[in-house]
Design an enzyme around this catalytic site. Structure first.
Site, short mmCIF file in Angstrom:
data_model
loop_
_atom_site.label_atom_id
_atom_site.label_comp_id
_atom_site.label_asym_id
_atom_site.label_seq_id
_atom_site.Cartn_x
_atom_site.Cartn_y
_atom_site.Cartn_z
CE LYS A 176 -4.04 0.60 -0.99
NZ LYS A 176 -4.65 0.27 0.41
CE1 TYR B 73 -4.62 1.39 4.32
CE2 TYR B 73 -3.27 0.36 5.76
CZ TYR B 73 -3.52 0.76 4.56
OH TYR B 73 -2.83 0.44 3.62
CB VAL C 126 -0.25 -5.92 4.25
CG1 VAL C 126 -1.27 -5.27 4.85
CG2 VAL C 126 -0.27 -6.09 2.57
CB SER D 64 -1.07 -0.05 1.17
OG SER D 64 -2.15 -0.98 0.89
CE1 TYR E 111 -4.78 -1.01 -4.78
CE2 TYR E 111 -5.33 -3.53 -4.50
CZ TYR E 111 -4.92 -2.33 -4.01
OH TYR E 111 -4.89 -2.28 -2.41
N1 GLN Z 1 -2.24 -5.13 -1.94
C1 GLN Z 1 -2.78 -5.15 -0.75
C2 GLN Z 1 -4.55 -5.28 -0.69
O1 GLN Z 1 -5.02 -4.93 -1.49
C3 GLN Z 1 -2.61 -3.81 -0.09
C4 GLN Z 1 -3.17 -3.61 1.15
C5 GLN Z 1 -2.15 -2.96 2.16
O2 GLN Z 1 -0.99 -2.87 1.90
N2 GLN Z 1 -2.69 -2.41 3.23
O3 GLN Z 1 -4.95 -5.98 0.01
#
Ligand code: GLN
Length: 311
Positions: free
Chosen positions: A67, A243, A261, A64, A191
């Site tokens: 993002k 988050y 993650v 993430s 994505y």
């Molecule tokens: N690729 C992961 C997902 O879509 C990214 C989530 C994350 O890093 N929080 O679940």
């Protein structure tokens, strides 16, 4: 003030022997193979000093944290039109929440939860060729890090695509509401591939430098984003970058930051420093447990905090 090199070294040593390391993400099977023993830390100061310790040069899945780069790319192409499809409010919910998206008519709260990031990536995917969208995000991170060796880990991308049913549900729901305009399959593929970009702490810290310099990449002198946009991106990282633990992170660390993650966190002390940390074990909210602890200690000792009068 503490000596930065000594501090970074000591933190890495202490983290290497900390027994409670959190849980490695296993909902993406390929990520479950990563050892929780890793720890890497790189801090780059505004005057260009670069300090590294631990597994600073080992690439990991940025997940993430990507993002952030997708948002920079989407804002570059669409400017404020991005905000027509995604909000700027902390979600207070899990990063992959479905219920909030339905309750709010398919408009994601912010660009850093999964739904919001998929909506942003849809703007980057633009056509129906996933390779073009991923290529644009990869070009951006390579340019920012000054490293053409950065690439997508195909096994991680495949692993997430094979198991990413929740993300597919979010994407289809947004498509039903017109929030996603392109092909759902192409957007999801883009994505999953952007999340599978592999970078080391050193590469990630270098890629974040423009956000400590009001949008200017110190290596090239180029404006990556305007000063106003850099401030706003930092504001979103502070309020939404972790988050449903964003408030807790602001309380403990006090810096804009984005987690993933894979266990990576990129943190910005505007005008002071840019820090990348990696430890694969996660908290219940999906943020690096030791990465957060390390940032709390480093930022605290250095006085790097956006709420410090001189931080
Ligand atoms: N690729 C992961 C997902 O879509 C990214 C989530 C994350 O890093 N929080 O679940």
């Amino acid at each position: 003030m503490a000596d930065l090199a000594e501090l970074v070294d000591q933190i890495a040593k202490d983290m290497a022997t900390t027994p409670e390391r959190g849980r490695v993400a296993d909902y993406i099977p390929e990520l479950a193979k990563v050892s929780p023993a890793h720890f890497g830390l790189v801090a780059i100061t505004a005057d260009g000093q670069e300090v590294a310790a631990g597994d600073a040069d080992l690439p990991f899945s940025i997940q993430s944290v990507s993002k952030l780069f997708a948002l920079v790319e989407a804002l570059g192409r669409n400017a404020d039109a991005v905000w027509a499809r995604v909000g700027r409010e902390p979600s207070g919910s899990a990063f992959n929440s479905i219920v909030q998206l339905e309750a709010e008519g398919g408009r994601p709260r912010n660009p850093f939860i999964n739904a919001g990031a998929i909506a942003v990536t849809d703007l980057v995917a633009a056509g129906d060729d996933p390779r073009a969208g991923v290529g644009a995000i990869l070009r951006l991170v390579r340019r920012l890090a000054g490293d053409d060796g950065i690439s997508v880990d195909g096994a991680v991308a495949y692993s997430e695509a094979a198991t990413g049913h929740r993300n597919a549900a979010l994407a289809h729901f947004m498509k039903a509401h017109g929030v996603i305009t392109g092909s759902v399959d192409a957007t999801l593929s883009t994505y999953f591939h952007q999340c599978a970009i592999a970078m080391s702490c050193r590469q990630l810290a270098r890629a974040g430098r423009f956000l400590m310099h009001g949008g200017i990449d110190p290596a090239s002198g180029e404006a990556i984003v305007s000063p106003e946009r850099a401030r706003r991106i930092n504001a979103l990282m502070l309020t939404c970058g972790h988050y449903d633990a964003s408030g807790e992170f602001a309380f403990r660390v006090g810096l804009p930051a984005k987690s993933g993650v894979g266990g990576g966190i990129l943190a910005i002390a505007p005008g002071r420093a840019c820090i990348a940390v990696w430890s694969p074990g996660l908290s219940a909210q999906g943020n690096s447990l030791l990465g957060t602890a390390a940032l709390e200690r480093l930022a605290g000792a250095m006085g790097w905090n956006v709420f410090n009068p001189d931080g």
